[in-house]
Design an enzyme around this catalytic site. Structure first.
Site, short mmCIF file in Angstrom:
data_model
loop_
_atom_site.label_atom_id
_atom_site.label_comp_id
_atom_site.label_asym_id
_atom_site.label_seq_id
_atom_site.Cartn_x
_atom_site.Cartn_y
_atom_site.Cartn_z
N TYR A 85 0.86 -1.19 0.00
CA TYR A 85 0.00 0.00 0.00
C TYR A 85 0.89 1.24 0.00
O TYR A 85 1.87 1.32 0.75
CB TYR A 85 -0.88 0.02 1.26
CG TYR A 85 -1.64 1.33 1.41
CD1 TYR A 85 -2.92 1.48 0.87
CD2 TYR A 85 -1.05 2.43 2.05
CE1 TYR A 85 -3.59 2.68 0.98
CE2 TYR A 85 -1.72 3.64 2.16
CZ TYR A 85 -2.99 3.76 1.62
OH TYR A 85 -3.65 4.95 1.73
N GLU B 15 -3.31 7.67 -4.20
CA GLU B 15 -3.30 6.43 -3.42
C GLU B 15 -3.22 5.23 -4.34
O GLU B 15 -4.03 5.10 -5.27
CB GLU B 15 -4.56 6.33 -2.55
CG GLU B 15 -4.57 5.08 -1.67
CD GLU B 15 -5.84 4.95 -0.84
OE1 GLU B 15 -6.95 5.09 -1.39
OE2 GLU B 15 -5.73 4.70 0.38
#
Lengths: 319, 364
Positions: free
Chosen positions: B99, B183
């Site tokens: 992530y 993101e």
């Protein structure tokens, strides 16, 4: 006394020949504030309203007139440049009215300002500062304000006028009203202005007008705990649908920070009275300051009293 | 502005690796199906989170499943958003899922890099159950990112060396493209040790539009309209139209109407310095969006002049004939002139509280 502005403040208007710049420069002059210079590149050497000299650069304007406050009205794309120009020309109080300045432009300015402890930026996207009866450096409608003892700090321009107007029509004046702007990056926060109000002899109580989003309200609470003056807060947006969170990334970084509930809880734990509505603010002010000040007869007397207090002081450029 | 995944990837793909993909919509679905290579993954294009959980991502191995899967996606609604487009991507050879994000961190006015070795999972939940698994590093925009910051972000040295270049590149995109959030979840390391952005959420700063004409193509119709007219608009559940100036005042107006027992239809901020023309367009936009039972106008003139607002209302009335109760509250710059213009034609109130009560009564 008041904060940030006084009768010796010499105002420079960056973008004085634009639509907003010229309209509000005239309004400021009529207030009457001391607007000593304007800056519009290529229009140097001319006069604004036949009396205010216009210069090509801020540096030139400062050298010629001793201006110490700049109010910026330039369009968003040129705004970062205008702020830096003011900083490098050694203006100590920079008030940026412009709305729509990009985030990254302001992020650079903010970082640089952290290294310049003697420069204060208010805004961007703010209505400016007014010390009623003495000086207006901004765009607020003058008739909403009168001199008095309530200090106001607000993230929202129009809401500031609304609240001040309500106080004024009930005979309660303001010491200084500071619109800090509602953008994600602003030069001066609630906490900074609260510190000034705490030291200011004219200010008896402070109204803090916040909004959903950001954590400046929460951050101010540590200082409020140390304050001797009463602080009353109002947060707008209680009934607004939950703001768009910045996806998961925002959610994992911010958690519940920035919601109305988080702000109200922080305020209550710091002993701040939280007003449920704007009308509530008025009632609280009346109770705190005493009803005598709301009678019509005392209004003029108070006005004169505060003006005399302000006239005697001199604190240009000091924070 | 939030971008769709396919839009985000068209930007990211110029700098970093993204899976090969094509966009399919309802109209061109039948022509596209024979051209698609298998296996592939179909991803519904919506701007809300939790798409995977809602069944918006489907793997397809067999060509006979393609059509039914497309139809399934196009009939879906994910958290209120209809699926209009589907992104079809090649399958990637995943060795590891991570992530990574860059966001603007408002409390300190810095940018922040966020990293987690467990990607592809529900990161929000992980942040609650295992907060230590997520590392964060603040970045001063003037200094940018340095290697030590990356070592603090990515503690595993092997991963650090694989990702160093990618993170720097991603930060560069964040700055150059004026993003507020970038993101990547999951950020994939393939079996060939390639770093690939398998999914991407991007939020762009609308105020920087003038620097990036390439983003203009991503604006939605209603956004283009509102943007062109210069105001901000958010649709709400109720039936009382709200028009005001300044976000704070509009929010407080909505709060007041709600407290008075009414339900607002929208948030509409005409912005600073609105001229009559913009006020007229804003009103037109307002009544076009949904059926209203009344309109409350609350303007406190500052940089906006109240007489321009009054003129806008009159011009609108003349052109479009409004059969709705309208309550007007004007104060501030040029309010007297504005009220003079409206005298006898509309319900005029002097305070927000009165205005909220009146419009709630009239709308009943």
């Amino acid at each position: 006394m008041s904060i940030l502005l006084d009768k010796r403040s010499k105002i420079l208007v960056q973008g004085i020949t634009g639509r907003e710049g010229s309209f509000h420069a005239e309004q400021m002059l009529n207030y009457p504030s001391r607007v000593v210079a304007g800056v519009t590149p290529k229009k140097g050497g001319t006069l604004f309203l036949d009396k205010v000299p216009i210069y090509n650069s801020v540096e030139e304007a400062v050298n010629e007139t001793g201006a110490n406050v700049s109010v910026i009205f330039v369009p968003p794309f040129a705004c970062q440049d205008a702020i830096f120009e003011a900083i490098f020309a050694k203006i100590k109080l920079i008030i940026c009215i412009t709305e729509g300045v990009s985030l990254h432009d302001m992020a650079d300015v903010y970082s640089f300002l952290k290294t310049k402890k003697d420069v204060r930026l208010i805004g961007p996207n703010c209505p400016g500062i007014i010390t009623p009866g003495v000086c207006k450096a901004g765009i607020m409608p003058a008739n909403a304000f009168m001199p008095g003892s309530v200090g106001i700090i607000s993230r929202s321009g129009t809401l500031t006028y609304e609240i001040s107007h309500m106080l004024t029509s009930n005979g309660i004046g303001q010491s200084t009203v500071v619109g800090i702007g509602g953008d994600p990056i602003i030069g001066t926060t609630f906490k900074d202005v609260l510190m000034l109000f705490e030291r200011d002899t004219q200010t008896e109580m402070v109204f803090l007008v916040g909004e959903i989003g950001g954590t400046d309200e929460e951050d101010a609470c540590d200082f409020i705990r140390e304050m001797t003056k009463p602080v009353v807060a109002f947060i707008s947006g209680a009934s607004a649908p939950e703001g768009k969170r910045m996806g998961h990334a925002g959610a994992i970084v911010y958690g519940k920070m920035g919601s109305v509930q988080s702000k109200i809880e922080a305020f209550r734990s710091a002993g701040v009275l939280v007003a449920e509505s704007i009308d509530d603010l008025l009632n609280i002010a009346k109770k705190t300051l005493g009803v005598v000040k709301t009678s019509k007869g005392s209004k003029q007397h108070l006005f004169e009293y505060y003006i005399s207090q302000i006239e005697g002081s001199d604190f240009s450029g000091r924070f | 502005m939030r971008l769709f995944e396919y839009q985000a990837k068209s930007i990211l793909g110029q700098f970093v690796n993204v899976p090969k993909g094509v966009l399919v919509d309802k109209e061109n679905m039948n022509q596209m199906i024979p051209k698609l290579s298998l296996p592939c993954v179909l991803k519904a294009q919506v701007k809300v989170g939790g798409r995977g959980k809602a069944g918006g991502v489907l793997k397809v191995k067999d060509s006979k499943d393609l059509k039914s899967n497309f139809e399934k996606l196009f009939s879906m609604e994910i958290k209120g958003e209809k699926v209009e487009k589907v992104l079809v991507e090649e399958l990637i050879d995943i060795e590891r899922e991570l992530y990574f994000s860059v966001i603007f961190y408002r409390p300190s006015r810095r940018f922040m890099l966020v990293f987690c070795e467990d990607g592809g999972v529900d990161i929000e939940q992980l942040a609650e159950t295992k907060p230590d698994a997520i590392t964060k590093v603040k970045v001063d925009p003037i200094i940018g990112i340095k290697d030590f910051m990356l070592r603090n972000l990515i503690k595993d040295f092997e991963l650090y060396s694989v990702l160093n270049k990618f993170v720097k590149e991603a930060y560069k995109i964040f700055v150059e493209k004026d993003l507020v959030m970038l993101e990547i979840n999951p950020l994939v390391i393939t079996k060939n040790k390639e770093v690939v952005c398998a999914d991407a959420k991007v939020e762009f700063d609308d105020n920087a539009m003038y620097k990036h004409p390439e983003f203009e193509a991503f604006l939605e119709k209603s956004e283009i309209e509102a943007k062109k007219l210069g105001f901000s608009y958010v649709s709400l559940d109720g039936d009382i139209g709200i028009l005001g100036n300044g976000a704070g005042l509009v929010l407080a107006t909505i709060d007041s109407v709600t407290r008075a027992g009414g339900k607002c239809a929208n948030f509409l901020d005409i912005g600073g310095g609105a001229k009559s023309e913009r006020v007229k367009s804003a009103l037109k936009f307002l009544v076009e969006q949904k059926k209203l039972k009344g309109i409350l106008i609350n303007v406190f003139g500052g940089i906006t002049r109240a007489d321009e607002v009054a003129k806008g209302l009159l011009e609108f009335e003349e052109e479009y004939k409004l059969n709705l109760p309208v309550v007007v509250r004007l104060s501030g710059t040029k309010a007297d002139e504005g009220l003079e213009l409206l005298h006898g034609k509309y319900e005029i109130v002097s305070s927000l509280r009165d205005g909220a009560k009146k419009i709630v009564d009239l709308a009943k």
